[in-house]
Write an enzyme that holds these catalytic residues in place. Structure first.
Site, PDB file in Angstrom:
ATOM      1  N   ASN A  62       0.841  -1.209   0.000  1.00 32.01           N
ATOM      2  CA  ASN A  62       0.000   0.000   0.000  1.00 32.01           C
ATOM      3  C   ASN A  62       0.871   1.251   0.000  1.00 32.01           C
ATOM      4  O   ASN A  62       1.916   1.307   0.650  1.00 32.01           O
ATOM      5  CB  ASN A  62      -1.011  -0.006   1.156  1.00 32.01           C
ATOM      6  CG  ASN A  62      -0.407  -0.215   2.519  1.00 32.01           C
ATOM      7  OD1 ASN A  62       0.585  -0.910   2.676  1.00 32.01           O
ATOM      8  ND2 ASN A  62      -1.012   0.380   3.532  1.00 32.01           N
ATOM      9  N   GLU A  64       0.497   5.237   0.532  1.00 32.22           N
ATOM     10  CA  GLU A  64      -0.429   6.269   1.023  1.00 32.22           C
ATOM     11  C   GLU A  64      -0.034   7.662   0.544  1.00 32.22           C
ATOM     12  O   GLU A  64       1.002   7.851  -0.087  1.00 32.22           O
ATOM     13  CB  GLU A  64      -0.491   6.186   2.559  1.00 32.22           C
ATOM     14  CG  GLU A  64      -1.071   4.852   3.002  1.00 32.22           C
ATOM     15  CD  GLU A  64      -1.320   4.743   4.498  1.00 32.22           C
ATOM     16  OE1 GLU A  64      -0.849   5.600   5.276  1.00 32.22           O
ATOM     17  OE2 GLU A  64      -2.000   3.766   4.888  1.00 32.22           O
ATOM     18  N   CYS A  73      -4.191   0.741  -2.337  1.00 31.58           N
ATOM     19  CA  CYS A  73      -4.002  -0.501  -1.592  1.00 31.58           C
ATOM     20  C   CYS A  73      -2.935  -1.379  -2.255  1.00 31.58           C
ATOM     21  O   CYS A  73      -2.670  -1.267  -3.459  1.00 31.58           O
ATOM     22  CB  CYS A  73      -5.303  -1.298  -1.570  1.00 31.58           C
ATOM     23  SG  CYS A  73      -6.614  -0.571  -0.597  1.00 31.58           S
ATOM     24  N   GLU A  75      -3.116  -4.583  -2.964  1.00 35.29           N
ATOM     25  CA  GLU A  75      -3.639  -5.519  -3.969  1.00 35.29           C
ATOM     26  C   GLU A  75      -3.742  -4.855  -5.328  1.00 35.29           C
ATOM     27  O   GLU A  75      -3.398  -5.442  -6.354  1.00 35.29           O
ATOM     28  CB  GLU A  75      -5.033  -6.019  -3.555  1.00 35.29           C
ATOM     29  CG  GLU A  75      -5.062  -6.815  -2.265  1.00 35.29           C
ATOM     30  CD  GLU A  75      -5.257  -5.961  -1.017  1.00 35.29           C
ATOM     31  OE1 GLU A  75      -4.760  -4.800  -0.981  1.00 35.29           O
ATOM     32  OE2 GLU A  75      -5.892  -6.452  -0.075  1.00 35.29           O
ATOM     33  N   CYS A 112     -10.094  -5.109   0.495  1.00 33.70           N
ATOM     34  CA  CYS A 112     -11.213  -4.171   0.659  1.00 33.70           C
ATOM     35  C   CYS A 112     -12.152  -4.258  -0.548  1.00 33.70           C
ATOM     36  O   CYS A 112     -11.832  -4.901  -1.553  1.00 33.70           O
ATOM     37  CB  CYS A 112     -10.694  -2.739   0.826  1.00 33.70           C
ATOM     38  SG  CYS A 112     -10.186  -1.970  -0.723  1.00 33.70           S
ATOM     39  N   CYS A 115     -10.702  -3.158  -3.933  1.00 34.06           N
ATOM     40  CA  CYS A 115      -9.742  -4.151  -4.461  1.00 34.06           C
ATOM     41  C   CYS A 115     -10.482  -5.375  -4.981  1.00 34.06           C
ATOM     42  O   CYS A 115     -10.101  -5.940  -6.010  1.00 34.06           O
ATOM     43  CB  CYS A 115      -8.727  -4.551  -3.386  1.00 34.06           C
ATOM     44  SG  CYS A 115      -7.534  -3.229  -3.058  1.00 34.06           S
TER      45      CYS A 115
HETATM   46  N1  THU Z   1      -5.248  -1.397   2.578  1.00 31.72           N
HETATM   47  C1  THU Z   1      -4.732  -2.239   1.633  1.00 31.72           C
HETATM   48  O1  THU Z   1      -3.602  -2.059   1.170  1.00 31.72           O
HETATM   49  N2  THU Z   1      -5.490  -3.268   1.218  1.00 31.72           N
HETATM   50  C2  THU Z   1      -6.759  -3.533   1.661  1.00 31.72           C
HETATM   51  O2  THU Z   1      -7.443  -4.364   1.093  1.00 31.72           O
HETATM   52  C3  THU Z   1      -7.273  -2.809   2.834  1.00 31.72           C
HETATM   53  C4  THU Z   1      -6.583  -1.541   3.145  1.00 31.72           C
HETATM   54  C5  THU Z   1      -4.446  -0.258   3.002  1.00 31.72           C
HETATM   55  C6  THU Z   1      -4.993   1.073   2.565  1.00 31.72           C
HETATM   56  C7  THU Z   1      -4.399   1.997   3.603  1.00 31.72           C
HETATM   57  O3  THU Z   1      -3.094   2.357   3.162  1.00 31.72           O
HETATM   58  C8  THU Z   1      -4.271   1.145   4.841  1.00 31.72           C
HETATM   59  O4  THU Z   1      -4.378  -0.204   4.405  1.00 31.72           O
HETATM   60  C9  THU Z   1      -5.358   1.402   5.879  1.00 31.72           C
HETATM   61  O5  THU Z   1      -6.630   1.343   5.327  1.00 31.72           O
END
Ligand code: THU
Length: 160
Positions: A62, A64, A73, A75, A112, A115
């Site tokens: 991920n 940010e 994210c 994925e 999520c 994704c």
């Molecule tokens: N996140 C992911 O990388 N994948 C997911 O399926 C759920 C959330 C990340 C997004 C963000 O950077 C952090 O987790 C908190 O939500």
């Protein structure tokens, strides 16, 4: 009126060591990717690894952003990279792992909703299921045989 019931069979492994060797190797790559996460805001590190039908492994974490919604994210970072670098090459397996810098993540962390929709696009496109394994930091691993088990009633290009 009639009711429809939607259900899915998922497999739960007690530990990474129970997984087939190839999947354990992939999970280790996802754990390495997890440590490359750029997550200064959530402190929640996610790593993903894809095994492609040509044997290539693509990883992502991920990423940010100070403007929160601009982040991505793990994925989708991985799956978009696979689509960009190896267009048309099928994805066999996706593994996901997450850990937090604030607390222990013992419950397997599923992808999520956004994704799931992105994974569905690739599964529909390749006309073959993508096996998905997800884990927390360590411990139990859940396996879905297809994204349709995690995202029933998929909206896809057949509706357009
Ligand atoms: N996140 C992911 O990388 N994948 C997911 O399926 C759920 C959330 C990340 C997004 C963000 O950077 C952090 O987790 C908190 O939500």
């Amino acid at each position: 009126m009639k009711k429809i019931t939607i259900s899915a069979d998922l497999e739960v492994y007690d530990a990474e060591a129970e997984l087939p060797q190839e999947v354990q190797d992939l999970m280790n790559k996802a754990m390495e990717a997890r440590e490359k996460s750029y997550s200064p805001y959530s402190k929640f590190r996610v790593g993903a690894a894809l095994l492609l039908e040509n044997g290539e492994i693509v990883t992502g974490s991920n990423q940010e952003n100070a403007s929160y919604p601009a982040g991505l994210c793990a994925e989708r970072t991985a799956i978009f990279y696979a689509g960009a670098k190896y267009p048309g090459v099928k994805i066999d397996t996706l593994v996901i792992t997450a850990r937090s810098e604030n607390h222990k993540v013992e419950i397997p962390t599923p992808p999520c909703g956004s994704c799931r929709q992105a994974i569905a696009e690739y599964e529909v496109r390749q006309k073959e299921p993508i096996e998905i394994y997800f884990m927390g930091e360590k411990g139990k691993v859940v396996k879905a045989n297809s994204i349709s088990d995690l995202l029933p009633l998929i909206f896809d290009n057949s509706y357009l």
